[in-house]
Design a protein around this motif. Sequence first.
Motif, PDB file in Angstrom:
ATOM      1  N   ASP A  70      -3.626   5.918 -11.559  1.00 39.67           N
ATOM      2  CA  ASP A  70      -2.428   5.376 -12.224  1.00 39.67           C
ATOM      3  C   ASP A  70      -1.702   6.470 -13.006  1.00 39.67           C
ATOM      4  O   ASP A  70      -0.470   6.527 -13.002  1.00 39.67           O
ATOM      5  CB  ASP A  70      -2.817   4.241 -13.189  1.00 39.67           C
ATOM      6  N   GLU A  71      -2.482   7.331 -13.675  1.00 40.52           N
ATOM      7  CA  GLU A  71      -1.827   8.407 -14.445  1.00 40.52           C
ATOM      8  C   GLU A  71      -1.123   9.392 -13.511  1.00 40.52           C
ATOM      9  O   GLU A  71      -0.010   9.845 -13.799  1.00 40.52           O
ATOM     10  CB  GLU A  71      -2.866   9.131 -15.307  1.00 40.52           C
ATOM     11  N   LEU A  72      -1.759   9.712 -12.382  1.00 38.78           N
ATOM     12  CA  LEU A  72      -1.113  10.636 -11.439  1.00 38.78           C
ATOM     13  C   LEU A  72       0.153   9.993 -10.881  1.00 38.78           C
ATOM     14  O   LEU A  72       1.163  10.667 -10.660  1.00 38.78           O
ATOM     15  CB  LEU A  72      -2.071  11.010 -10.307  1.00 38.78           C
ATOM     16  N   ALA A  73       0.105   8.660 -10.650  1.00 40.62           N
ATOM     17  CA  ALA A  73       1.292   7.953 -10.152  1.00 40.62           C
ATOM     18  C   ALA A  73       2.393   7.948 -11.212  1.00 40.62           C
ATOM     19  O   ALA A  73       3.579   8.144 -10.899  1.00 40.62           O
ATOM     20  CB  ALA A  73       0.917   6.526  -9.773  1.00 40.62           C
ATOM     21  N   GLN A  74       2.001   7.749 -12.476  1.00 41.08           N
ATOM     22  CA  GLN A  74       3.007   7.747 -13.547  1.00 41.08           C
ATOM     23  C   GLN A  74       3.667   9.116 -13.680  1.00 41.08           C
ATOM     24  O   GLN A  74       4.871   9.215 -13.924  1.00 41.08           O
ATOM     25  CB  GLN A  74       2.373   7.318 -14.878  1.00 41.08           C
ATOM     26  N   ASP A  75       2.877  10.182 -13.481  1.00 45.18           N
ATOM     27  CA  ASP A  75       3.473  11.531 -13.487  1.00 45.18           C
ATOM     28  C   ASP A  75       4.520  11.637 -12.375  1.00 45.18           C
ATOM     29  O   ASP A  75       5.609  12.191 -12.577  1.00 45.18           O
ATOM     30  CB  ASP A  75       2.394  12.598 -13.256  1.00 45.18           C
ATOM     31  N   GLY A  76       4.192  11.112 -11.189  1.00 47.31           N
ATOM     32  CA  GLY A  76       5.151  11.157 -10.074  1.00 47.31           C
ATOM     33  C   GLY A  76       6.400  10.351 -10.375  1.00 47.31           C
ATOM     34  O   GLY A  76       7.521  10.771 -10.044  1.00 47.31           O
ATOM     35  N   LEU A  77       6.230   9.197 -11.028  1.00 46.72           N
ATOM     36  CA  LEU A  77       7.401   8.388 -11.405  1.00 46.72           C
ATOM     37  C   LEU A  77       8.276   9.138 -12.410  1.00 46.72           C
ATOM     38  O   LEU A  77       9.511   9.083 -12.331  1.00 46.72           O
ATOM     39  CB  LEU A  77       6.936   7.051 -12.007  1.00 46.72           C
ATOM     40  N   ALA A  78       7.630   9.862 -13.332  1.00 50.07           N
ATOM     41  CA  ALA A  78       8.405  10.645 -14.310  1.00 50.07           C
ATOM     42  C   ALA A  78       9.197  11.742 -13.601  1.00 50.07           C
ATOM     43  O   ALA A  78      10.327  12.068 -13.994  1.00 50.07           O
ATOM     44  CB  ALA A  78       7.463  11.252 -15.355  1.00 50.07           C
ATOM     45  N   LEU A  79       8.619  12.298 -12.539  1.00 46.94           N
ATOM     46  CA  LEU A  79       9.353  13.319 -11.776  1.00 46.94           C
ATOM     47  C   LEU A  79      10.565  12.689 -11.082  1.00 46.94           C
ATOM     48  O   LEU A  79      11.666  13.253 -11.110  1.00 46.94           O
ATOM     49  CB  LEU A  79       8.421  13.989 -10.752  1.00 46.94           C
ATOM     50  N   LEU A  80      10.383  11.514 -10.481  1.00 45.19           N
ATOM     51  CA  LEU A  80      11.527  10.831  -9.855  1.00 45.19           C
ATOM     52  C   LEU A  80      12.619  10.586 -10.905  1.00 45.19           C
ATOM     53  O   LEU A  80      13.806  10.790 -10.637  1.00 45.19           O
ATOM     54  CB  LEU A  80      11.103   9.501  -9.229  1.00 45.19           C
ATOM     55  N   GLY A  97      -2.851   9.511  -1.095  1.00 44.79           N
ATOM     56  CA  GLY A  97      -2.575   8.141  -0.670  1.00 44.79           C
ATOM     57  C   GLY A  97      -3.025   7.133  -1.721  1.00 44.79           C
ATOM     58  O   GLY A  97      -2.361   6.112  -1.945  1.00 44.79           O
ATOM     59  N   TYR A  98      -4.160   7.428  -2.386  1.00 50.21           N
ATOM     60  CA  TYR A  98      -4.594   6.529  -3.473  1.00 50.21           C
ATOM     61  C   TYR A  98      -3.510   6.500  -4.571  1.00 50.21           C
ATOM     62  O   TYR A  98      -3.234   5.461  -5.163  1.00 50.21           O
ATOM     63  CB  TYR A  98      -5.919   6.975  -4.111  1.00 50.21           C
ATOM     64  N   VAL A  99      -2.926   7.684  -4.820  1.00 46.93           N
ATOM     65  CA  VAL A  99      -1.887   7.777  -5.853  1.00 46.93           C
ATOM     66  C   VAL A  99      -0.626   7.025  -5.400  1.00 46.93           C
ATOM     67  O   VAL A  99      -0.006   6.297  -6.181  1.00 46.93           O
ATOM     68  CB  VAL A  99      -1.571   9.256  -6.164  1.00 46.93           C
ATOM     69  N   ALA A 100      -0.260   7.195  -4.123  1.00 51.12           N
ATOM     70  CA  ALA A 100       0.931   6.498  -3.613  1.00 51.12           C
ATOM     71  C   ALA A 100       0.744   4.983  -3.729  1.00 51.12           C
ATOM     72  O   ALA A 100       1.672   4.251  -4.106  1.00 51.12           O
ATOM     73  CB  ALA A 100       1.176   6.900  -2.158  1.00 51.12           C
ATOM     74  N   LEU A 101      -0.455   4.501  -3.442  1.00 50.36           N
ATOM     75  CA  LEU A 101      -0.714   3.058  -3.531  1.00 50.36           C
ATOM     76  C   LEU A 101      -0.739   2.597  -4.997  1.00 50.36           C
ATOM     77  O   LEU A 101      -0.303   1.481  -5.305  1.00 50.36           O
ATOM     78  CB  LEU A 101      -2.023   2.718  -2.813  1.00 50.36           C
ATOM     79  N   ALA A 102      -1.228   3.448  -5.891  1.00 52.34           N
ATOM     80  CA  ALA A 102      -1.168   3.117  -7.327  1.00 52.34           C
ATOM     81  C   ALA A 102       0.285   3.035  -7.780  1.00 52.34           C
ATOM     82  O   ALA A 102       0.674   2.128  -8.530  1.00 52.34           O
ATOM     83  CB  ALA A 102      -1.936   4.158  -8.148  1.00 52.34           C
ATOM     84  N   LEU A 103       1.101   3.976  -7.294  1.00 54.26           N
ATOM     85  CA  LEU A 103       2.533   3.954  -7.656  1.00 54.26           C
ATOM     86  C   LEU A 103       3.186   2.665  -7.135  1.00 54.26           C
ATOM     87  O   LEU A 103       3.980   2.030  -7.828  1.00 54.26           O
ATOM     88  CB  LEU A 103       3.222   5.203  -7.094  1.00 54.26           C
ATOM     89  N   LEU A 104       2.801   2.276  -5.924  1.00 51.67           N
ATOM     90  CA  LEU A 104       3.359   1.043  -5.347  1.00 51.67           C
ATOM     91  C   LEU A 104       2.997  -0.165  -6.208  1.00 51.67           C
ATOM     92  O   LEU A 104       3.815  -1.060  -6.414  1.00 51.67           O
ATOM     93  CB  LEU A 104       2.835   0.863  -3.918  1.00 51.67           C
TER      94      LEU A 104
END
Length: 262
Positions: A70-80, A97-104
């Motif tokens: 979830d934290e790695l996904a939140q970092d990616g969302l902050a980049l977007l 892929g685990y991160v992409a699914l967490a972001l989803l």
Amino acid sequence: MTVKTMDLAGRRYAWREAGEGAPLLLFHGFPFTSESFWPQLETPPPGVRVIAPDHRGFGQSAPAPTATMDELAQDGLALLDALGLPQAAVGGVSMGGYVALALLRLAPARVRALALLDTQALADDEAGKTRREDLARQAEQQGMDPVVKAFLPKLFSPQSPPPVVARIEAIMRGVDPKGAAAALRGMAQRQDTRDVLGRFAGPCLVAVGSLDVITPLARAQEMADLCAGSRLEVVEGAAHLAHLEAPARVSAALGALVASSK
Ligand code: MLT
């Protein structure tokens, strides 16, 4: 492949970018860096802007005490957010892929399309969690060598070009063992995301090497079955890193995915 950086809550967060067109946020696997997408960054699919971050504690991104999916996904969302992108195609290789699914799960409205490359929607079982913790401790005590020995033999088919294997090994050996340990613990804590995938209505590419022993074909098939808009691409003769063993084929599939989501 210039690396860009931004400040993310007082931490350095780095990413590589290439190509022009619809954005594809692509998360790397474990224990690599964004450099592990070199074919997709050197020759981006036409009409695609590939954006590949270094997870916290990997490559040029600063570490943080924890690295849950979830934290790695939140970092990616902050980049977007920082790039002014309300939506993107989102994907990743294995841990990516685990991160992409967490972001989803965290932000479904941001995801135009999904690329699940040599990954799975299942969580670790108890034995898997114990193995992660053992390896995390070994990394903290001995550095990356035990991690390389645990993963490298499973990544490639015997036909893979030695320079590709050597480049990945160098990337792995360059990872900060503390970052690797945090990500191992983060993977052990991840949730089952099959329900999330079942709710996704957009286009979804599921790609897997036919010889993948880490996230095998059955796991890919299960994800493709769950997702109404999925296409399963089985890369014959490739193992866990199909995007490096059959780069043109996987890049073309990524390009087709992004084109179908416009
Ligand atoms: C990866 O390639 O990211 C890892 O093999 C994933 C895992 O260990 O589950």
